[in-house]
Design an enzyme around this catalytic site. Structure first.
Site, PDB file in Angstrom:
ATOM      1  N   THR A 141     -15.111  10.831   7.198  1.00 59.01           N
ATOM      2  CA  THR A 141     -14.199  11.372   6.181  1.00 59.01           C
ATOM      3  C   THR A 141     -14.826  12.535   5.425  1.00 59.01           C
ATOM      4  N   GLY A 180     -20.169   5.065   3.076  1.00 61.47           N
ATOM      5  CA  GLY A 180     -20.911   4.072   2.311  1.00 61.47           C
ATOM      6  C   GLY A 180     -22.405   4.187   2.558  1.00 61.47           C
ATOM      7  N   GLU A 425     -10.799   2.533   6.493  1.00 60.13           N
ATOM      8  CA  GLU A 425     -10.512   2.190   7.898  1.00 60.13           C
ATOM      9  C   GLU A 425      -9.077   2.512   8.278  1.00 60.13           C
TER      10      GLU A 425
HETATM   11  C1  LIG Z   1     -17.023  -5.521  10.415  1.00 62.06           C
HETATM   12  C2  LIG Z   1     -16.904  -6.368   9.193  1.00 62.06           C
HETATM   13  C3  LIG Z   1     -15.820  -5.902   8.270  1.00 62.06           C
HETATM   14  C4  LIG Z   1     -15.982  -6.529   6.935  1.00 62.06           C
HETATM   15  C5  LIG Z   1     -15.937  -5.493   5.861  1.00 62.06           C
HETATM   16  C6  LIG Z   1     -16.583  -5.984   4.643  1.00 62.06           C
HETATM   17  C7  LIG Z   1     -16.706  -5.011   3.525  1.00 62.06           C
HETATM   18  C8  LIG Z   1     -16.632  -3.602   3.940  1.00 62.06           C
HETATM   19  C9  LIG Z   1     -17.113  -2.664   2.924  1.00 62.06           C
HETATM   20  C10 LIG Z   1     -17.019  -1.366   3.161  1.00 62.06           C
HETATM   21  C11 LIG Z   1     -16.562  -0.925   4.522  1.00 62.06           C
HETATM   22  C12 LIG Z   1     -15.706   0.283   4.429  1.00 62.06           C
HETATM   23  C13 LIG Z   1     -16.007   1.151   5.601  1.00 62.06           C
HETATM   24  C14 LIG Z   1     -14.984   2.203   5.738  1.00 62.06           C
HETATM   25  C15 LIG Z   1     -15.142   3.109   6.698  1.00 62.06           C
HETATM   26  C16 LIG Z   1     -14.135   4.112   6.929  1.00 62.06           C
HETATM   27  O1  LIG Z   1     -13.140   4.213   6.242  1.00 62.06           O
HETATM   28  S1  LIG Z   1     -14.473   5.059   8.297  1.00 62.06           S
HETATM   29  C17 LIG Z   1     -13.181   6.222   8.356  1.00 62.06           C
HETATM   30  C18 LIG Z   1     -11.864   5.563   8.733  1.00 62.06           C
HETATM   31  N1  LIG Z   1     -10.897   6.574   8.980  1.00 62.06           N
HETATM   32  C19 LIG Z   1      -9.749   6.319   9.624  1.00 62.06           C
HETATM   33  O2  LIG Z   1      -9.421   5.213   9.959  1.00 62.06           O
HETATM   34  C20 LIG Z   1      -8.913   7.526   9.917  1.00 62.06           C
HETATM   35  C21 LIG Z   1      -7.468   7.141  10.219  1.00 62.06           C
HETATM   36  N2  LIG Z   1      -6.881   8.126  11.110  1.00 62.06           N
HETATM   37  C22 LIG Z   1      -6.883   7.933  12.470  1.00 62.06           C
HETATM   38  O3  LIG Z   1      -7.352   6.943  13.005  1.00 62.06           O
HETATM   39  C23 LIG Z   1      -6.247   9.021  13.302  1.00 62.06           C
HETATM   40  O4  LIG Z   1      -6.216  10.222  12.567  1.00 62.06           O
HETATM   41  C24 LIG Z   1      -4.803   8.695  13.763  1.00 62.06           C
HETATM   42  C25 LIG Z   1      -3.945   8.375  12.573  1.00 62.06           C
HETATM   43  C26 LIG Z   1      -4.869   7.532  14.695  1.00 62.06           C
HETATM   44  C27 LIG Z   1      -4.214   9.900  14.474  1.00 62.06           C
HETATM   45  O5  LIG Z   1      -5.224  10.386  15.326  1.00 62.06           O
HETATM   46  P1  LIG Z   1      -4.946  11.688  16.200  1.00 62.06           P
HETATM   47  O6  LIG Z   1      -4.231  12.677  15.384  1.00 62.06           O
HETATM   48  O7  LIG Z   1      -6.191  12.072  16.898  1.00 62.06           O
HETATM   49  O8  LIG Z   1      -4.026  11.030  17.304  1.00 62.06           O
HETATM   50  P2  LIG Z   1      -2.606  11.478  17.747  1.00 62.06           P
HETATM   51  O9  LIG Z   1      -2.666  12.859  18.245  1.00 62.06           O
HETATM   52  O10 LIG Z   1      -1.622  11.114  16.671  1.00 62.06           O
HETATM   53  O11 LIG Z   1      -2.432  10.506  19.013  1.00 62.06           O
HETATM   54  C28 LIG Z   1      -2.387   9.156  18.755  1.00 62.06           C
HETATM   55  C29 LIG Z   1      -2.694   8.570  20.119  1.00 62.06           C
HETATM   56  O12 LIG Z   1      -4.035   8.168  20.094  1.00 62.06           O
HETATM   57  C30 LIG Z   1      -4.097   6.753  20.196  1.00 62.06           C
HETATM   58  N3  LIG Z   1      -5.128   6.283  19.278  1.00 62.06           N
HETATM   59  C31 LIG Z   1      -5.252   6.638  17.980  1.00 62.06           C
HETATM   60  N4  LIG Z   1      -6.298   6.001  17.430  1.00 62.06           N
HETATM   61  C32 LIG Z   1      -6.821   5.234  18.415  1.00 62.06           C
HETATM   62  C33 LIG Z   1      -7.930   4.327  18.454  1.00 62.06           C
HETATM   63  N5  LIG Z   1      -8.671   4.084  17.370  1.00 62.06           N
HETATM   64  N6  LIG Z   1      -8.200   3.717  19.632  1.00 62.06           N
HETATM   65  C34 LIG Z   1      -7.422   3.961  20.707  1.00 62.06           C
HETATM   66  N7  LIG Z   1      -6.358   4.799  20.750  1.00 62.06           N
HETATM   67  C35 LIG Z   1      -6.083   5.423  19.595  1.00 62.06           C
HETATM   68  C36 LIG Z   1      -2.730   6.273  19.763  1.00 62.06           C
HETATM   69  O13 LIG Z   1      -2.463   5.017  20.290  1.00 62.06           O
HETATM   70  C37 LIG Z   1      -1.863   7.343  20.349  1.00 62.06           C
HETATM   71  O14 LIG Z   1      -1.755   7.118  21.723  1.00 62.06           O
HETATM   72  P3  LIG Z   1      -0.456   7.665  22.531  1.00 62.06           P
HETATM   73  O15 LIG Z   1      -0.582   9.163  22.546  1.00 62.06           O
HETATM   74  O16 LIG Z   1      -0.597   7.035  23.888  1.00 62.06           O
HETATM   75  O17 LIG Z   1       0.744   7.204  21.773  1.00 62.06           O
HETATM   76  C1  LIG Z   2     -14.192   2.001  -0.572  1.00 62.15           C
HETATM   77  C2  LIG Z   2     -14.107   3.059   0.489  1.00 62.15           C
HETATM   78  C3  LIG Z   2     -15.090   3.130   1.464  1.00 62.15           C
HETATM   79  C4  LIG Z   2     -15.025   4.126   2.443  1.00 62.15           C
HETATM   80  N1  LIG Z   2     -16.043   4.209   3.362  1.00 62.15           N
HETATM   81  C5  LIG Z   2     -16.012   5.201   4.282  1.00 62.15           C
HETATM   82  C6  LIG Z   2     -17.080   5.333   5.225  1.00 62.15           C
HETATM   83  O1  LIG Z   2     -18.047   4.554   5.195  1.00 62.15           O
HETATM   84  N2  LIG Z   2     -17.030   6.343   6.117  1.00 62.15           N
HETATM   85  C7  LIG Z   2     -15.977   7.220   6.177  1.00 62.15           C
HETATM   86  O2  LIG Z   2     -15.974   8.122   7.024  1.00 62.15           O
HETATM   87  N3  LIG Z   2     -14.926   7.106   5.299  1.00 62.15           N
HETATM   88  C8  LIG Z   2     -14.936   6.133   4.364  1.00 62.15           C
HETATM   89  N4  LIG Z   2     -13.894   6.015   3.479  1.00 62.15           N
HETATM   90  C9  LIG Z   2     -12.811   7.004   3.492  1.00 62.15           C
HETATM   91  C10 LIG Z   2     -11.521   6.402   4.060  1.00 62.15           C
HETATM   92  O3  LIG Z   2     -11.648   6.205   5.434  1.00 62.15           O
HETATM   93  C11 LIG Z   2     -10.359   7.366   3.759  1.00 62.15           C
HETATM   94  O4  LIG Z   2     -10.198   7.413   2.355  1.00 62.15           O
HETATM   95  C12 LIG Z   2      -9.084   6.881   4.420  1.00 62.15           C
HETATM   96  O5  LIG Z   2      -9.159   7.091   5.805  1.00 62.15           O
HETATM   97  C13 LIG Z   2      -7.831   7.577   3.858  1.00 62.15           C
HETATM   98  O6  LIG Z   2      -7.897   8.957   4.058  1.00 62.15           O
HETATM   99  P1  LIG Z   2      -7.687   9.932   2.802  1.00 62.15           P
HETATM  100  O7  LIG Z   2      -8.580   9.492   1.725  1.00 62.15           O
HETATM  101  O8  LIG Z   2      -7.764  11.317   3.317  1.00 62.15           O
HETATM  102  O9  LIG Z   2      -6.217   9.645   2.301  1.00 62.15           O
HETATM  103  P2  LIG Z   2      -4.920  10.551   2.630  1.00 62.15           P
HETATM  104  O10 LIG Z   2      -4.632  10.532   4.066  1.00 62.15           O
HETATM  105  O11 LIG Z   2      -5.038  11.840   1.933  1.00 62.15           O
HETATM  106  O12 LIG Z   2      -3.796   9.606   1.946  1.00 62.15           O
HETATM  107  C14 LIG Z   2      -3.098   9.996   0.786  1.00 62.15           C
HETATM  108  C15 LIG Z   2      -1.646   9.623   0.987  1.00 62.15           C
HETATM  109  O13 LIG Z   2      -1.106  10.438   2.042  1.00 62.15           O
HETATM  110  C16 LIG Z   2      -0.349   9.631   2.936  1.00 62.15           C
HETATM  111  N5  LIG Z   2      -0.381  10.167   4.294  1.00 62.15           N
HETATM  112  C17 LIG Z   2      -1.416  10.788   4.904  1.00 62.15           C
HETATM  113  N6  LIG Z   2      -1.118  11.085   6.176  1.00 62.15           N
HETATM  114  C18 LIG Z   2       0.157  10.646   6.389  1.00 62.15           C
HETATM  115  C19 LIG Z   2       1.035  10.642   7.513  1.00 62.15           C
HETATM  116  N7  LIG Z   2       0.675  11.164   8.701  1.00 62.15           N
HETATM  117  N8  LIG Z   2       2.254  10.079   7.357  1.00 62.15           N
HETATM  118  C20 LIG Z   2       2.613   9.539   6.187  1.00 62.15           C
HETATM  119  N9  LIG Z   2       1.832   9.506   5.080  1.00 62.15           N
HETATM  120  C21 LIG Z   2       0.617  10.052   5.183  1.00 62.15           C
HETATM  121  C22 LIG Z   2      -1.056   8.299   2.887  1.00 62.15           C
HETATM  122  O14 LIG Z   2      -0.174   7.263   3.305  1.00 62.15           O
HETATM  123  C23 LIG Z   2      -1.429   8.172   1.416  1.00 62.15           C
HETATM  124  O15 LIG Z   2      -0.330   7.614   0.702  1.00 62.15           O
HETATM  125  C24 LIG Z   2     -13.936   5.036   2.471  1.00 62.15           C
HETATM  126  C25 LIG Z   2     -12.931   4.958   1.504  1.00 62.15           C
HETATM  127  C26 LIG Z   2     -13.006   3.967   0.513  1.00 62.15           C
HETATM  128  C27 LIG Z   2     -11.920   3.901  -0.527  1.00 62.15           C
END
Ligand SMILES: CCCCCCCC/C=C\CCC/C=C/C(=O)SCCNC(=O)CCNC(=O)[C@H](O)C(C)(C)COP(=O)(O)OP(=O)(O)OC[C@H]1O[C@@H](n2cnc3c(N)ncnc32)[C@H](O)[C@@H]1OP(=O)(O)O
Ligand SMILES: Cc1cc2nc3c(=O)[nH]c(=O)nc-3n(C[C@H](O)[C@H](O)[C@H](O)COP(=O)(O)OP(=O)(O)OC[C@H]3O[C@@H](n4cnc5c(N)ncnc54)[C@H](O)[C@@H]3O)c2cc1C
Length: 649
Positions: A141, A180, A425
């Site tokens: 992110t 994190g 996530e």
């Molecule tokens: C393990 C223990 C857990 C316990 C936890 C305890 C406490 C934890 C404390 C802290 C932990 C916090 C840690 C947090 C970490 C993070 O937040 S890391 C960052 C997370 N970020 C995201 O999740 C980003 C979300 N966005 C996306 O995933 C993508 O942008 C998207 C929304 C999926 C879109 O991706 P993209 O634009 O590249 O894809 P499209 O062009 O729309 O195509 C979508 C097609 O791709 C397939 N797809 C998408 N994602 C996946 C995947 N992950 N795996 C497989 N396939 C995937 C999707 O199915 C579409 O397929 P199609 O074209 O056939 O329809």
């Molecule tokens: C406690 C915490 C721990 C984290 N740890 C990590 C980490 O270890 N590593 C890491 O890489 N990231 C980490 N993150 C970041 C986290 O993965 C992102 O905050 C998360 O993926 C959301 O993305 P964003 O913040 O850009 O929100 P945005 O996408 O900007 O969301 C803002 C609003 O826009 C809306 N929106 C966005 N896209 C769309 C769409 N296509 N259609 C409709 N609505 C949409 C959402 O629904 C939401 O209401 C952490 C976040 C938190 C809060």
């Protein structure tokens, strides 16, 4: 147990089933319960004493968490705890509703290295990471993008002259932001960056990056790094930022299992695995569901139900004792569907973990057919269960009146940790839309005669047009109701003519309907498999209540097409309320079955012995604000108001 609150004691003498047998079911067997309790005893020896988290500053909480991390790692080594479950059992008592600053090292950094690294890269880095000479995080992110991964800006440009990648943050919004442990703890990160080679952008790829010196822990030249500041919660984790200024890493540090850059800069894609670099997010989403039950829903309803059994308030009958608030139907309506949800999410979480490991093994063997369904199901369930958990924890707090608002309740710490899962996530709305996208595609396939399997098999089934719900309220008839609703949503949500955005509210509801059907199905199959009749009966009541509460709350979805008649809906409401009084007798025993230690729950209201008031008073008196009796601030700010003449002397 000595001096248990008499009301709680009576509750425990009045149950209809064996708590121990239900605990064994929740653990997955008696042997697991025994092992868990053994590990927890070890953990309590090490971590049961310590400063009250509530009275610490953020910096103190971070330092204390680092100290506990070192002790927890030492304990695991000393006691030979290596299995993930055993480490988790110790860790959750070391960090009750907190997270270690090195949480991402185990949760994301190591899984990404082992799944995206070549054998050589794993052999090089894994031994160091397992000895914690490398502590890593997962940096994806950025300040400007979290959801839209393809919008990430950090670049990794290959230089064939030096055979290096140049990492750079081209804009302010490209700073990595949120990872994190990035701020002060980690000395490495797996950085997700846009790969450029021979002038072409190949999209996001993972890179192993050293951030800080092994000798001094200072940031390396070209790296600006730090903590992003106080947050809604997770005080113990230094979520951080990093800015790269043309920072060079060796070519060998691009994780190259699924794609490579050769010495001359040629890009080679060596996998048919779609979105291979997105894999670790599926892992965490799949694991989160169980965590939301055990760290969120279950402790919250344990606190609220135990407190509701000892809290007496108001007057139901003249000159009688004030009743236990758990005897109010409104209190039961607040709490028992949440209790049912805690069981539903826990069973779903166990199932999700099983499915993840099955599909992960298949992928390691090169079979990727089930990955799209796993991605969709884990995305949808992560969204539904984290939203559910957030809503339920707040409702539990509200059910506990003023003391629910005190930090002594334990609710603030539980809530801020769990509600973050609605965002990290994958933000929940976006995750539901990902699930919906898959459902539309599979529904269209089913409409063209494709035979479906797994969690979407119902889309190629014939569904009943009328509910079979009777006064028996068989679990099968309830599962069928959710199957019908999910099918109907997929059918009406998939009009290819409509634009995606104009349809997206309905699509999120379609995804939720699909996930609800899945959860009720899993719950029903767990109940059917229970052997002990008394446990089967009480868990069956929870399954009925989980389903009926959702039907009642979403009545329109079920009556709109006449699937459930008005008469049947009246039956649903009647049965839902009668279940509340059926469950009342076992409510305390049903939360006792989670088998939580007081040290884990961290709540004076939710103590196993129910001795709330005496312990609440002691806790309040221990607050630092109560020492000294008259604060220095009195002299400076109060006395001039209260005693203007005196202050001039
Ligand atoms: C393990 C223990 C857990 C316990 C936890 C305890 C406490 C934890 C404390 C802290 C932990 C916090 C840690 C947090 C970490 C993070 O937040 S890391 C960052 C997370 N970020 C995201 O999740 C980003 C979300 N966005 C996306 O995933 C993508 O942008 C998207 C929304 C999926 C879109 O991706 P993209 O634009 O590249 O894809 P499209 O062009 O729309 O195509 C979508 C097609 O791709 C397939 N797809 C998408 N994602 C996946 C995947 N992950 N795996 C497989 N396939 C995937 C999707 O199915 C579409 O397929 P199609 O074209 O056939 O329809
Ligand atoms: C406690 C915490 C721990 C984290 N740890 C990590 C980490 O270890 N590593 C890491 O890489 N990231 C980490 N993150 C970041 C986290 O993965 C992102 O905050 C998360 O993926 C959301 O993305 P964003 O913040 O850009 O929100 P945005 O996408 O900007 O969301 C803002 C609003 O826009 C809306 N929106 C966005 N896209 C769309 C769409 N296509 N259609 C409709 N609505 C949409 C959402 O629904 C939401 O209401 C952490 C976040 C938190 C809060």
């Amino acid at each position: 147990m000595a001096n248990v609150n008499p009301d709680l004691r009576k509750e425990r003498e009045n149950g209809t089933f064996s708590v121990e047998k239900l605990t064994n079911l929740l653990d997955g067997g008696k042997h697991v319960t025994d092992r868990r309790r053994h590990v927890e005893r070890l953990a309590l020896n090490e971590f049961s004493k310590g400063e009250d988290y509530n009275f610490m500053s953020r910096k103190e909480r971070y330092i204390s968490a680092l100290h506990k991390t070192e002790r927890a790692l030492r304990c695991c080594k000393e006691y030979g705890l290596t299995k993930p479950d055993e480490v988790y059992w110790l860790w959750q008592l070391a960090f009750p509703h907190e997270a270690s600053p090195i949480q991402l090292h185990g949760d994301m950094f190591l899984p990404t290295l082992t799944r995206q690294g070549t054998e050589e890269q794993v052999n090089k880095y894994l031994p160091l990471a397992e000895k914690y000479q490398i502590i890593g995080t997962y940096a994806q992110t950025e300040m400007g993008h979290g959801t839209f991964i393809r919008g990430l800006e950090t670049t990794a440009t290959y230089d064939p002259q030096t055979e290096e990648f140049i990492l750079h943050s081209p804009t302010l919004t490209s700073l990595k932001w949120w990872p994190g442990g990035l701020g002060k703890t980690s000395n490495y990160a797996i950085v997700m960056a846009l790969l450029y080679t021979n002038g072409k952008n190949y999209g996001m790829h993972p890179f192993m990056v050293q951030l800080r010196s092994h000798e001094t822990h200072e940031p390396l030249p070209g790296i600006t790094i730090g903590d992003i500041g106080p947050k809604f919660g997770f005080d113990t984790i230094d979520n951080g930022f990093v800015q790269f200024d043309h920072f060079r890493i060796p070519r060998e540090d691009m994780l190259m299992k699924y794609s490579q850059v050769l010495k001359d800069g040629t890009y080679v894609k060596s996998t048919k695995l779609k979105k291979s670099s997105y894999g670790v997010m599926v892992l965490v989403r799949s694991m989160l569901i169980y965590y939301l039950a055990i760290q969120g829903l279950a402790p919250a309803c344990t606190i609220a139900i135990r407190y509701s059994a000892v809290r007496r308030q108001s007057e139901q009958t003249k000159s009688q004792l004030e009743p236990q608030i758990l005897d109010y139907q409104t209190q039961q309506y607040k709490l028992f569907p949440i209790l049912a949800s805690a069981y539903a999410v826990l069973f779903t979480g166990v199932k999700m973990k099983e499915i993840y490991y099955e599909v992960d093994n298949e992928i390691q063997q090169g079979h990727t057919e089930r990955l799209p369904e796993l991605h969709a199901l884990s995305s949808g369930l992560k969204a539904l269960t984290s939203s559910m958990a957030s809503w339920c924890i707040e409702r539990c707090r509200l059910a506990c009146g003023g003391h629910g608002y005190s930090a002594a309740s334990g609710f603030p710490k539980i809530y801020v940790a769990v509600t973050a899962a609605c965002t990290y996530e994958g933000e929940n709305t976006v995750m539901l839309l990902q699930c919906a996208r898959y459902l539309i595609k599979t529904y269209q396939g089913a409409s063209n005669g494709k035979k479906l399997s797994g969690s979407v098999s119902y889309l190629s089934d014939k569904v009943n047009s009328r509910s079979t719900i009777t006064s028996e309220f068989s679990l099968k008839s309830l599962v069928d109701a959710f199957k019908h609703r999910a099918f109907r949503f997929q059918a009406c949500g998939s009009d290819p003519e409509d634009s995606w955005n104009r349809n997206s509210v309905v699509l999120t509801k379609a995804a939720e309907a699909h996930c609800y059907y899945y959860m009720v199905s899993v719950f029903e199959s767990v109940v059917e498999a229970v052997e002990d009749d008394a446990v089967k009966r009480v868990v069956g009541q929870l399954c009925q209540l989980f389903a009926l509460f959702a039907i009642h709350e979403n009545a329109g979805d079920f009556v709109q097409d006449g699937f459930i008649s008005n008469d049947q809906m009246e039956l649903v409401k009647w049965k839902e309320l009668s279940l509340l009084s059926d469950i009342r007798r076992n409510a305390v025993l049903l939360v006792d079955a989670f088998d939580f230690h007081d040290e884990f729950i961290g709540s004076i209201l939710g103590r196993f012995d129910g001795n709330v008031y005496a312990n609440l008073f002691e806790w309040a008196k221990s607050s630092p604000l109560n020492k000294p009796e008259v604060q220095e601030s009195y002299i400076k700010y109060l006395q001039p108001l209260l005693n203007p003449n005196k202050s001039k002397l």
